[in-house]
Scaffold this motif. Structure first.
Motif, PDB file in Angstrom:
ATOM      1  N   GLN A 144      23.655  56.860 -74.148  1.00  0.00           N
ATOM      2  CA  GLN A 144      22.196  56.976 -74.149  1.00  0.00           C
ATOM      3  C   GLN A 144      21.805  57.726 -75.421  1.00  0.00           C
ATOM      4  O   GLN A 144      21.834  58.953 -75.469  1.00  0.00           O
ATOM      5  CB  GLN A 144      21.727  57.718 -72.905  1.00  0.00           C
ATOM      6  CG  GLN A 144      22.001  56.945 -71.659  1.00  0.00           C
ATOM      7  CD  GLN A 144      21.310  57.570 -70.473  1.00  0.00           C
ATOM      8  OE1 GLN A 144      20.320  58.263 -70.626  1.00  0.00           O
ATOM      9  NE2 GLN A 144      21.822  57.316 -69.303  1.00  0.00           N
ATOM     10  N   ALA A 154      18.928  58.152 -77.209  1.00  0.00           N
ATOM     11  CA  ALA A 154      17.733  59.010 -77.298  1.00  0.00           C
ATOM     12  C   ALA A 154      18.016  60.406 -76.740  1.00  0.00           C
ATOM     13  O   ALA A 154      17.724  61.416 -77.403  1.00  0.00           O
ATOM     14  CB  ALA A 154      16.545  58.351 -76.597  1.00  0.00           C
ATOM     15  N   PHE A 181      10.563  59.173 -66.240  1.00  0.00           N
ATOM     16  CA  PHE A 181      11.284  57.933 -66.514  1.00  0.00           C
ATOM     17  C   PHE A 181      12.190  57.545 -65.345  1.00  0.00           C
ATOM     18  O   PHE A 181      12.168  56.416 -64.877  1.00  0.00           O
ATOM     19  CB  PHE A 181      12.108  58.094 -67.796  1.00  0.00           C
ATOM     20  CG  PHE A 181      12.926  56.896 -68.162  1.00  0.00           C
ATOM     21  CD1 PHE A 181      12.341  55.797 -68.756  1.00  0.00           C
ATOM     22  CD2 PHE A 181      14.298  56.875 -67.921  1.00  0.00           C
ATOM     23  CE1 PHE A 181      13.091  54.690 -69.109  1.00  0.00           C
ATOM     24  CE2 PHE A 181      15.058  55.771 -68.265  1.00  0.00           C
ATOM     25  CZ  PHE A 181      14.454  54.673 -68.859  1.00  0.00           C
ATOM     26  N   GLU A 202      10.361  56.691 -62.238  1.00  0.00           N
ATOM     27  CA  GLU A 202       9.518  55.518 -62.484  1.00  0.00           C
ATOM     28  C   GLU A 202       8.041  55.808 -62.241  1.00  0.00           C
ATOM     29  O   GLU A 202       7.352  55.057 -61.553  1.00  0.00           O
ATOM     30  CB  GLU A 202      10.005  54.326 -61.667  1.00  0.00           C
ATOM     31  CG  GLU A 202      11.396  53.893 -62.061  1.00  0.00           C
ATOM     32  CD  GLU A 202      11.876  52.651 -61.357  1.00  0.00           C
ATOM     33  OE1 GLU A 202      11.414  52.364 -60.237  1.00  0.00           O
ATOM     34  OE2 GLU A 202      12.718  51.956 -61.946  1.00  0.00           O
ATOM     35  N   LEU A 247       6.726  53.315 -66.321  1.00  0.00           N
ATOM     36  CA  LEU A 247       8.104  53.492 -66.772  1.00  0.00           C
ATOM     37  C   LEU A 247       9.079  52.863 -65.787  1.00  0.00           C
ATOM     38  O   LEU A 247       8.837  52.841 -64.585  1.00  0.00           O
ATOM     39  CB  LEU A 247       8.421  54.984 -66.916  1.00  0.00           C
ATOM     40  CG  LEU A 247       7.597  55.733 -67.960  1.00  0.00           C
ATOM     41  CD1 LEU A 247       7.867  57.221 -67.870  1.00  0.00           C
ATOM     42  CD2 LEU A 247       7.917  55.221 -69.346  1.00  0.00           C
ATOM     43  N   LYS A 276      13.393  52.700 -65.078  1.00  0.00           N
ATOM     44  CA  LYS A 276      14.736  53.143 -65.462  1.00  0.00           C
ATOM     45  C   LYS A 276      15.665  51.976 -65.782  1.00  0.00           C
ATOM     46  O   LYS A 276      16.761  52.161 -66.266  1.00  0.00           O
ATOM     47  CB  LYS A 276      15.333  54.023 -64.370  1.00  0.00           C
ATOM     48  CG  LYS A 276      15.569  53.338 -63.062  1.00  0.00           C
ATOM     49  CD  LYS A 276      16.124  54.306 -62.038  1.00  0.00           C
ATOM     50  CE  LYS A 276      16.230  53.672 -60.680  1.00  0.00           C
ATOM     51  NZ  LYS A 276      14.960  53.531 -60.002  1.00  0.00           N
ATOM     52  N   THR A 321      15.001  49.711 -68.057  1.00  0.00           N
ATOM     53  CA  THR A 321      14.839  49.313 -69.454  1.00  0.00           C
ATOM     54  C   THR A 321      15.915  49.961 -70.316  1.00  0.00           C
ATOM     55  O   THR A 321      16.611  50.873 -69.888  1.00  0.00           O
ATOM     56  CB  THR A 321      13.450  49.723 -69.990  1.00  0.00           C
ATOM     57  OG1 THR A 321      13.357  51.152 -69.962  1.00  0.00           O
ATOM     58  CG2 THR A 321      12.338  49.115 -69.171  1.00  0.00           C
ATOM     59  N   ASP A 322      16.024  49.493 -71.541  1.00  0.00           N
ATOM     60  CA  ASP A 322      16.986  50.053 -72.492  1.00  0.00           C
ATOM     61  C   ASP A 322      16.335  51.094 -73.398  1.00  0.00           C
ATOM     62  O   ASP A 322      16.766  51.299 -74.522  1.00  0.00           O
ATOM     63  CB  ASP A 322      17.587  48.934 -73.343  1.00  0.00           C
ATOM     64  CG  ASP A 322      18.477  48.022 -72.531  1.00  0.00           C
ATOM     65  OD1 ASP A 322      19.091  48.514 -71.570  1.00  0.00           O
ATOM     66  OD2 ASP A 322      18.551  46.823 -72.849  1.00  0.00           O
ATOM     67  N   LEU A 323      15.317  51.763 -72.911  1.00  0.00           N
ATOM     68  CA  LEU A 323      14.580  52.737 -73.696  1.00  0.00           C
ATOM     69  C   LEU A 323      15.462  53.897 -74.154  1.00  0.00           C
ATOM     70  O   LEU A 323      15.367  54.346 -75.294  1.00  0.00           O
ATOM     71  CB  LEU A 323      13.390  53.263 -72.879  1.00  0.00           C
ATOM     72  CG  LEU A 323      12.446  54.224 -73.563  1.00  0.00           C
ATOM     73  CD1 LEU A 323      11.727  53.513 -74.706  1.00  0.00           C
ATOM     74  CD2 LEU A 323      11.441  54.768 -72.568  1.00  0.00           C
ATOM     75  N   MET A 324      16.334  54.370 -73.301  1.00  0.00           N
ATOM     76  CA  MET A 324      17.175  55.526 -73.636  1.00  0.00           C
ATOM     77  C   MET A 324      18.274  55.185 -74.633  1.00  0.00           C
ATOM     78  O   MET A 324      18.876  56.065 -75.215  1.00  0.00           O
ATOM     79  CB  MET A 324      17.807  56.119 -72.373  1.00  0.00           C
ATOM     80  CG  MET A 324      16.825  56.770 -71.465  1.00  0.00           C
ATOM     81  SD  MET A 324      16.034  58.161 -72.270  1.00  0.00           S
ATOM     82  CE  MET A 324      14.849  58.599 -71.054  1.00  0.00           C
ATOM     83  N   PHE A 356      17.637  53.098 -77.221  1.00  0.00           N
ATOM     84  CA  PHE A 356      16.892  52.541 -78.362  1.00  0.00           C
ATOM     85  C   PHE A 356      17.010  51.023 -78.419  1.00  0.00           C
ATOM     86  O   PHE A 356      17.006  50.434 -79.490  1.00  0.00           O
ATOM     87  CB  PHE A 356      17.337  53.144 -79.692  1.00  0.00           C
ATOM     88  CG  PHE A 356      17.019  54.591 -79.859  1.00  0.00           C
ATOM     89  CD1 PHE A 356      15.767  55.097 -79.569  1.00  0.00           C
ATOM     90  CD2 PHE A 356      17.983  55.470 -80.322  1.00  0.00           C
ATOM     91  CE1 PHE A 356      15.479  56.430 -79.742  1.00  0.00           C
ATOM     92  CE2 PHE A 356      17.705  56.810 -80.499  1.00  0.00           C
ATOM     93  CZ  PHE A 356      16.445  57.303 -80.207  1.00  0.00           C
ATOM     94  N   ASN A 357      17.173  50.382 -77.284  1.00  0.00           N
ATOM     95  CA  ASN A 357      17.328  48.927 -77.180  1.00  0.00           C
ATOM     96  C   ASN A 357      18.512  48.401 -77.987  1.00  0.00           C
ATOM     97  O   ASN A 357      18.517  47.251 -78.406  1.00  0.00           O
ATOM     98  CB  ASN A 357      16.039  48.204 -77.579  1.00  0.00           C
ATOM     99  CG  ASN A 357      14.923  48.482 -76.614  1.00  0.00           C
ATOM    100  OD1 ASN A 357      15.150  48.573 -75.407  1.00  0.00           O
ATOM    101  ND2 ASN A 357      13.717  48.636 -77.129  1.00  0.00           N
TER     102      ASN A 357
END
Length: 149
Positions: free
Chosen positions: A24, A26, A73, A76, A80, A82, A84-87, A89-90
């Motif tokens: 992860q 981020a 996050f 949710e 938001l 959990k 997603t690949d947000l953490m 950075f995709n």
């Protein structure tokens, strides 16, 4: 103050390890900055460097905000998710390390039925967790907030 800084460093280091295990990026970046700024804050306090103390104070506000975001996050809140690949950075499809390795979790890899399909995280079955991974992540962030305040 010194004892509190040691606890902050240990908590950030522990969190850094588990974020590295989950790839992860981020949170890894945030944890790294936390470790550096706590060292600067400790140095600024011991040497009485007002600029370092101001930097540490501003960073602490940002750190608390970041941890509130992580809580939102994983719970949710709002839009938001959990999933997603947000953490990451995709960049990758990695998730929280705790998702598959939490206390009491039984991890079982299910082989893909089609020949030639690469093994993926979507084929991992996790059952029997005592605490769901999102609550472990929320507890980590809550501890960070409590130590910061």
């Amino acid at each position: 103050m010194f004892c509190l800084c040691v606890f902050l460093q240990l908590a950030a280091l522990e969190r850094q390890i588990f974020d590295f295990l989950g790839f992860q990026w981020a949170p890894i970046l945030g944890n790294f900055l936390q470790i550096i700024v706590v060292i600067l804050g400790l140095f600024g306090t011991i040497q009485f460097r007002p600029r370092y103390i101001v930097v540490y104070t501003v960073w602490t506000a940002l750190w608390v905000t970041w941890n509130v975001f992580i809580i939102c996050f994983y719970l949710e809140v709002g839009g938001l998710s959990k999933e997603t690949d947000l953490m990451t950075f995709n960049i990758s499809m990695h998730r929280s390390w705790w998702r598959e390795h939490g206390p009491g979790c039984i991890r079982r890899v299910v082989r893909p039925s089609a020949p030639g399909v690469l093994e993926d995280y979507s084929y991992v079955s996790v059952t029997g967790c005592i605490i769901d991974f999102q609550y472990l992540e929320v507890m980590h962030s809550a501890i960070q907030i409590l130590l910061s305040v």
